[in-house]
Enzyme design. Structure first.
Site, short mmCIF file in Angstrom:
data_model
loop_
_atom_site.label_atom_id
_atom_site.label_comp_id
_atom_site.label_asym_id
_atom_site.label_seq_id
_atom_site.Cartn_x
_atom_site.Cartn_y
_atom_site.Cartn_z
N ASP A 275 3.82 -16.30 34.20
CA ASP A 275 2.82 -15.47 34.89
C ASP A 275 2.00 -16.18 35.97
O ASP A 275 1.45 -17.25 35.70
CB ASP A 275 1.76 -14.95 33.91
CG ASP A 275 2.33 -14.47 32.62
OD1 ASP A 275 3.56 -14.39 32.48
OD2 ASP A 275 1.52 -14.16 31.72
N GLN B 273 1.14 -19.87 34.72
CA GLN B 273 1.54 -20.37 33.41
C GLN B 273 2.59 -21.46 33.62
O GLN B 273 3.68 -21.20 34.17
CB GLN B 273 2.10 -19.21 32.57
CG GLN B 273 1.04 -18.22 32.15
CD GLN B 273 0.14 -18.81 31.09
OE1 GLN B 273 0.51 -18.87 29.92
NE2 GLN B 273 -1.04 -19.23 31.48
#
Ligand code: FRU
Length: 624
Positions: A141, A157
């Site tokens: 993400d 992420q």
């Protein structure tokens, strides 16, 4: 205790090791204390311990020992019997690294080494030319994105210790134009409270949190088996380069012990002069409010029973936008990333349009109405950049949890889709989000080939789209189906691999079929390590007359009823391993990965059952 000491004196046999190590085998001593603990003594100062990785190995615990209770072990797939690649483990001037749960006979001990540098030159064939990717390691993400002082911050992420999911950090890149990104060091590292999951960043204009006017405040989820999923805070006073974690974390825990409680998105709600957090809570989104970003009060929740089913809510966003560009008619949009729930299996981004009174969200559509921001299979975790004024700009992760860990890429895994500008338009009494590529993407155009308008009745070929080394291009065209039942084109390479894109006028669909696009058996090329199934439950996918082979080899479609009709404007972005289609200013967006073994370099237009007109075809060569 059985102890085994030995100096690393062997010559490195793996040729690739030399690319990773500046001073092979010197300056460190490996002490095996039985099969469960190994201590690596650093004798000569160096920036990195270079770790050999084998993707099919189990994760072992690698910890930099500083003597602090905050020392945190990282999960690393150290090589046991073959090496896929290396990752750098920063030593920060320390002298001891402990490694648990790996035997003394593992291959990694032969090629672990020290270095002051780490070579990030690209080694992956499928690395995109103009999409953002991490230099190495895993990315999922985009999160915490914020615009401040002329810079877009893209946090994401990130696993710095391997190209599969793990050790969530917030990786960090910055850009002044949303297209050219500069890679920076990770901004927030995994700690003893857990992985640093997704979240958001706000500019604290009024110094509500007390870290200074305009300080950047990040709210994220700490996730661990021990503490569950809890919301934490960190602040930055150096323009987002580094963050200091709030000493009293967490700032919010679930009142009902919920297991899935994550990805806080925070924004300032001017009418009530308060912060609002929207956080995913299993199959709902919960709303909280706060005066200072530290104390949060529950207000309401929304979601259960709405939209695609089954689903798991993740990565929310909540934005207010004008309808049809009219700032006197504003509506709220709740962006909900769901996994599973995608029309074609796995993960996708849906949204709900409605009203918000500062406490509660009310969706204006029937609960069963499903609206998608993107109709491809590789658009997930899309959230918007905070603090962009009147613009609403979202960036997706360009993958799907079904196979994200097994794409045919090694040095890094995970790319972002092109940033999209969101807007609202109405059609047949419903309000929809259009997601169009940002205008900044025009700066990628290097030269343009204009093709004269033509009619297709049968077949029409356009060759030599590029020089054969890269298919980085954008193709714009207007398609008027006239009386054709199907009109479209194959994007082909010299091996006959093709991405098929067509309008099916009988069904009223735009279809992208990647069953013959190149490598499609991702499980097959990752022998034994993964199982990508043929699922029999996916009605949307089954409704296409396409030979569905597995979760990757399939077609995706979108309803043409979202567009005005007659003539469709297609804007298509092709990169090394992706095809993004935007129709009529983003009324349809469709993002799909492809892995052609040679660049696509020709187009075969065709019609079935009649004629169609292709006009304003421009083929732009793109370069970063
Ligand atoms: C979505 C997600 C988030 C979570 C993150 C972990 O892709 O599962 O819900 O915060 O990934 O990396």
């Amino acid at each position: 205790m059985r102890q085994k000491f030995f100096k690393l004196t062997m010559t490195l046999t793996a040729a690739t090791a030399f690319t990773a190590c500046q001073t092979p085998n010197g300056g460190l001593e490996v002490e095996h204390q039985g099969d469960t603990l190994t201590i690596v003594h650093i004798e000569k100062p160096a920036k990195y311990l270079i770790l050999p990785i084998q993707e099919t190995s189990n994760e072992v615990k690698v910890r930099l020992e500083t003597g602090s209770p905050a020392d945190c072990a990282m999960d690393v797939r150290l090589a046991v019997d073959s090496i896929d690649y290396y990752v750098p483990f920063a030593l920060n001037g320390q002298h001891t690294v402990t490694v648990r749960r790996i035997g003394s006979d593992a291959l990694c001990w032969d090629s672990i080494c020290l270095s002051d540098t780490f070579d990030t030159t690209n080694r992956d064939y499928y690395r995109p030319v103009y999409h953002h990717t991490p230099l190495y390691g895993w990315m999922n993400d985009p999160n915490g994105m914020v615009y401040k002082d002329g810079e877009y911050h893209l946090y994401y992420q990130y696993n710095p210790y391997g190209s599969k999911w793990g050790n969530m950090h917030w990786g960090h890149s910055v850009s002044q134009d949303l297209i050219h990104w500069q890679h920076l060091a990770p901004a927030i590292a995994r700690d003893t409270l857990g992985h640093i999951f997704s979240g958001s960043t706000v500019v604290d204009r009024n110094n509500t949190a007390g870290y200074g006017i305009n300080s950047l405040i990040a709210l994220y989820t700490s996730a661990s088996d021990e503490h569950g999923q809890i919301q934490c805070m960190a602040y930055s006073t150096d323009n987002g380069r580094t963050y200091i974690k709030y000493e009293k974390n967490p700032v919010l825990t679930p009142f009902d012990g919920l297991k899935d409680f994550r990805d806080p998105k925070v924004f300032w709600y001017e009418p009530d002069k308060k912060w609002i957090m929207i956080v995913s809570a299993d199959k709902n989104m919960r709303f909280y409010s706060s005066p200072n970003l530290k104390d949060w009060t529950y207000m309401s929740q929304f979601g259960e029973g709405y939209g695609a089913q089954p689903n798991q809510f993740e990565c929310p966003d909540f934005v207010q936008m004008p309808v049809n560009g009219d700032r006197n008619t504003m509506k709220w949009v709740m962006i909900v990333n769901i996994n599973p729930g995608c029309m074609f299996g796995g993960s996708a981004t849906e949204y709900f349009v409605g009203n918000f009174n500062g406490k509660e969200f009310k969706c204006e559509s029937h609960p069963q109405t499903v609206k998608w921001i993107d109709y491809g299979k590789d658009h997930y975790a899309a959230v918007c950049i905070s603090n962009t004024g009147d613009r609403t700009i979202a960036i997706p992760w360009m993958s799907n949890w079904q196979y994200a860990n097994i794409t045919p890429i090694k040095q890094y895994r995970g790319a972002n889709g092109l940033p999209r500008e969101l807007s609202l338009y109405t059609k047949n009494g419903e309000t929809y989000v259009a997601a169009n590529v940002v205008p900044e993407a025009k700066t990628l155009r290097k030269d343009t080939r204009k093709v004269d308008d033509f009619q297709v009745n049968g077949e029409h070929r356009i060759k030599h789209l590029n020089d054969g080394t890269s298919s980085a291009m954008e193709m714009e065209m207007d398609i008027t189906p006239d009386n054709a039942q199907t009109v479209g084109f194959d994007l082909l390479n010299d091996k006959g691999e093709k991405m098929k894109i067509y309008l099916d006028m009988k069904e009223g669909r735009l279809v992208a079929d990647r069953t013959e696009s190149g490598i499609t058996d991702l499980a097959g090329i990752n022998k034994g390590s993964y199982d990508v199934h043929v699922k029999e439950t996916d009605d949307h996918r089954k409704s296409l007359s396409i030979n569905y082979q597995n979760d990757f080899a399939l077609g995706t479609w979108a309803p043409l009823s979202l567009c005005d009709g007659k003539t469709y404007h297609l804007d298509i972005f092709v990169d090394k391993c992706s095809v993004e289609i935007f129709v009529d200013g983003g009324r349809i967006a469709m993002t799909n990965l492809v892995f052609p073994t040679k660049p696509y370099n020709s187009l075969r237009f065709y019609t079935e059952g009649g004629e169609a007109t292709i006009s304003n075809l421009n083929i732009h060569r793109l370069e970063l």
